[in-house]
Design an enzyme around this catalytic site. Structure first.
Site, PDB file in Angstrom:
ATOM      1  N   ARG A  82       0.512  -1.151   0.087  1.00 52.36           N
ATOM      2  CA  ARG A  82       0.089   0.028   0.190  1.00 52.36           C
ATOM      3  C   ARG A  82       0.781   1.083  -0.039  1.00 52.36           C
ATOM      4  NH1 ARG A  82      -4.943  -2.119   3.821  1.00 52.36           N
ATOM      5  NH2 ARG A  82      -5.379  -4.081   2.836  1.00 52.36           N
ATOM      6  N   ARG A 115       1.173   1.286  10.421  1.00 50.15           N
ATOM      7  CA  ARG A 115       0.843   1.719   9.046  1.00 50.15           C
ATOM      8  C   ARG A 115       2.108   1.497   8.299  1.00 50.15           C
ATOM      9  NH1 ARG A 115      -3.591   4.163   7.157  1.00 50.15           N
ATOM     10  NH2 ARG A 115      -4.238   4.334   9.212  1.00 50.15           N
ATOM     11  N   GLU A 120      -7.723  -0.980  14.067  1.00 44.96           N
ATOM     12  CA  GLU A 120      -8.299  -2.029  13.262  1.00 44.96           C
ATOM     13  C   GLU A 120      -7.530  -3.258  13.034  1.00 44.96           C
ATOM     14  OE1 GLU A 120      -9.702  -0.448   9.155  1.00 44.96           O
ATOM     15  OE2 GLU A 120      -9.203  -2.355   8.500  1.00 44.96           O
ATOM     16  N   SER A 170     -10.964  -6.675   8.978  1.00 45.24           N
ATOM     17  CA  SER A 170     -12.103  -5.708   8.425  1.00 45.24           C
ATOM     18  C   SER A 170     -13.088  -6.833   7.374  1.00 45.24           C
ATOM     19  CB  SER A 170     -11.659  -4.640   7.443  1.00 45.24           C
ATOM     20  OG  SER A 170     -12.667  -3.891   6.851  1.00 45.24           O
ATOM     21  N   ARG A 226       0.245  -6.642  11.189  1.00 48.99           N
ATOM     22  CA  ARG A 226      -0.347  -5.373  12.182  1.00 48.99           C
ATOM     23  C   ARG A 226      -0.588  -5.916  13.508  1.00 48.99           C
ATOM     24  NH1 ARG A 226      -4.815  -0.935  11.055  1.00 48.99           N
ATOM     25  NH2 ARG A 226      -3.356   0.326   9.954  1.00 48.99           N
TER      26      ARG A 226
END
Length: 423
Positions: free
Chosen positions: A260, A275, A347, A350, A387
């Site tokens: 990403r 992140r 988070e 998801s 994560r």
RNA sequence: GGAGACGUCGCAUAGUCAGGUCUAGUGCGCCACCCUGCUAAGGUGGUAACGGGGCAACCCGUUCGAGGGUUCAAAUCCCUCCGUCUCCGCCA
């Protein structure tokens, strides 16, 4: 892509969905207009083309003078056909362009933006470090103490938001992802290691080239995209196929690296590995019948929670608001683990119900009982990512900087119970 | 990287050299019906997707790996790309 028939028959439903997302409802009318023009030009083209084909047969049979006369007429006809064909193509392209900008129709998600989520429940209790008599270290401090995370060298070698997982850090990630994979296999998922570079049509089909196009790495020389999740490859897996769902949903557990760009998130979560540009993930992906999608969504959520239970993290489940949904999702549930050092939820999973939105673009259909075909629904959900290490380290840390290994991961670490700092 | 062969309606294949009779033939598989007291064999018919029109039966269009081009007309001729296979080279 949304269902054109739904757009024609119930434009108000689509308009309302656009409003709930904070998107432009006028796109609906633009689409209806383009559709009407496309159909008109298509009808003209088709009748001319039918005439041309009929005359072609006459030409083939005709001789001499008669043939010459026919040829003169068909020449003009050919020009007209070509012109109309171009018109019809342009109208279709215009319709396509508008349709691609309309996001999936929201189903049950709360209205509003990023902060308008609804908390569905809390599971587990965050630890009270003050009561335990020490101050919690953050995941990077812990990770460095364990010689598990090395962001300095990540930056040296690859730049900001890159990292090395070393020693127990590398083993911890493998343990986590293996545990996730094993759980998925036990639940009947087919494990899959996917390509992480995909063609433009695959990336576009999954809906990631819409408003989030900036998030995606693109290799210009090869015109390939690096996936941000194996969802992309798994959605493309059955593209242009008719799948058999008579025995229930087709479920795949994808293992892949994820990439990403994190464009627009400069300054956010810059410390540690919260992140990052590259990480690993085990992702659940399900193809199911549209009428079963909502139920399947609940199952995916339950599997995510089962996994969170194995790593013994306190978390909450939120129902994401319409404005914060991806363009393909009709509804999304996130599980967020408590992050002690930041006093906030992070988070970790998801799960999205994309209904028929992705499958329509990708041409994934099933055979119905009456012999016709129809578009299937697709869903996805996270079962483990790099994560998670952040939350595991912080929540299971002990006063001396060691970290207790949650029982669910011990079998994957040779029975190891505690991660000890390296002197 | 070099040379060659190939890509057709589930599967297998015909058709491509000599463009129109291809609304793509045949075999297998599959479905329905007939015959057969069960089974096997046999017979008849049907067997793609997508889009447009119609209450409907049905009609029309698009698709022969993809995209362009030539032509009144393309599975068939030309160009580009993708994929598969064979051989050679190179490298793990």
């Amino acid at each position: 892509m949304i269902d054109l028939r739904l757009l024609r028959d119930n434009p108000d439903v689509v308009r309302a969905s656009q409003v709930a997302r904070g998107d432009d409802p006028a796109l609906v009318d633009a689409a209806l207009d383009a559709d009407a023009r496309r159909r008109a030009s298509l009808a003209e083209f088709e009748s001319l083309r039918a005439e041309q084909k009929a005359m072609g047969k006459q030409v083939a049979q005709a001789q001499g003078e008669e043939k010459q006369q026919l040829l003169a007429r068909t020449k003009q006809l050919a020009e007209d056909v070509k012109a109309r064909s171009k018109e019809a193509d342009e109208a279709a392209a215009e319709l396509d362009g508008v349709l691609y900008r309309i996001a999936n129709v929201v189903e049950g998600a709360p209205a509003g933006g990023e902060d308008d989520y609804v908390v569905l429940k809390h599971v587990g209790t965050p630890r009270d470090f003050a009561a335990e008599g020490f101050e919690a270290r953050d995941h990077l401090e812990l990770g460095e103490g364990l010689r598990a995370i090395d962001t300095a060298r990540g930056a040296k070698v690859s730049g900001a938001r890159f990292y090395f997982l070393t020693g127990i850090g590398a083993r911890l990630e493998l343990a986590l992802l293996n545990a996730a994979m094993d759980q998925a296999v036990e639940a009947g998922f087919t494990p899959v290691i996917t390509p992480t570079l995909v063609k433009p049509e695959t990336m576009r089909g999954t809906g990631f080239l819409g408003q989030h196009a900036d998030e995606v790495y693109h290799l210009e020389k090869d015109d390939l995209y690096l996936v941000g999740t194996s969802e992309v490859a798994l959605a493309g897996y059955h593209a242009d196929e008719i799948v058999d769902l008579s025995a229930g949903p087709a479920r795949y557990a994808g293992w892949s690296a994820c990439y990403r760009r994190e464009a627009g998130s400069a300054g956010r979560d810059t410390r540690g590995i919260i992140r990052v540009h590259q990480f690993h993930k085990v992702e659940m992906f399900s193809y199911c019948r549209p009428e079963d999608a909502a139920e399947e969504h609940q199952r995916l959520l339950a599997w995510e929670e089962a996994m969170l239970g194995k790593v013994e993290l306190p978390y909450r489940v939120i129902d994401t608001a319409a404005g914060d949904l991806g363009s393909s999702a009709a509804r999304k549930f996130d599980c967020e683990a408590w992050l002690p050092t930041q006093q906030r939820y992070l988070e970790l999973t998801s799960t999205s119900n994309c209904t028929t939105f992705q499958a329509r673009r990708l041409g994934v259909r099933e055979r119905t009982e009456d012999g016709s075909t129809r578009t299937v629904a697709t869903l996805n959900g996270t079962l483990g990512t790099t994560r998670w290490i952040v939350a595991i380290l912080e929540n299971h840390q002990q006063a001396d900087g060691s970290v207790r290994v949650p029982e669910g991961l011990r079998p994957y670490l040779g029975g190891l119970e505690v991660l000890e700092p390296v002197a």
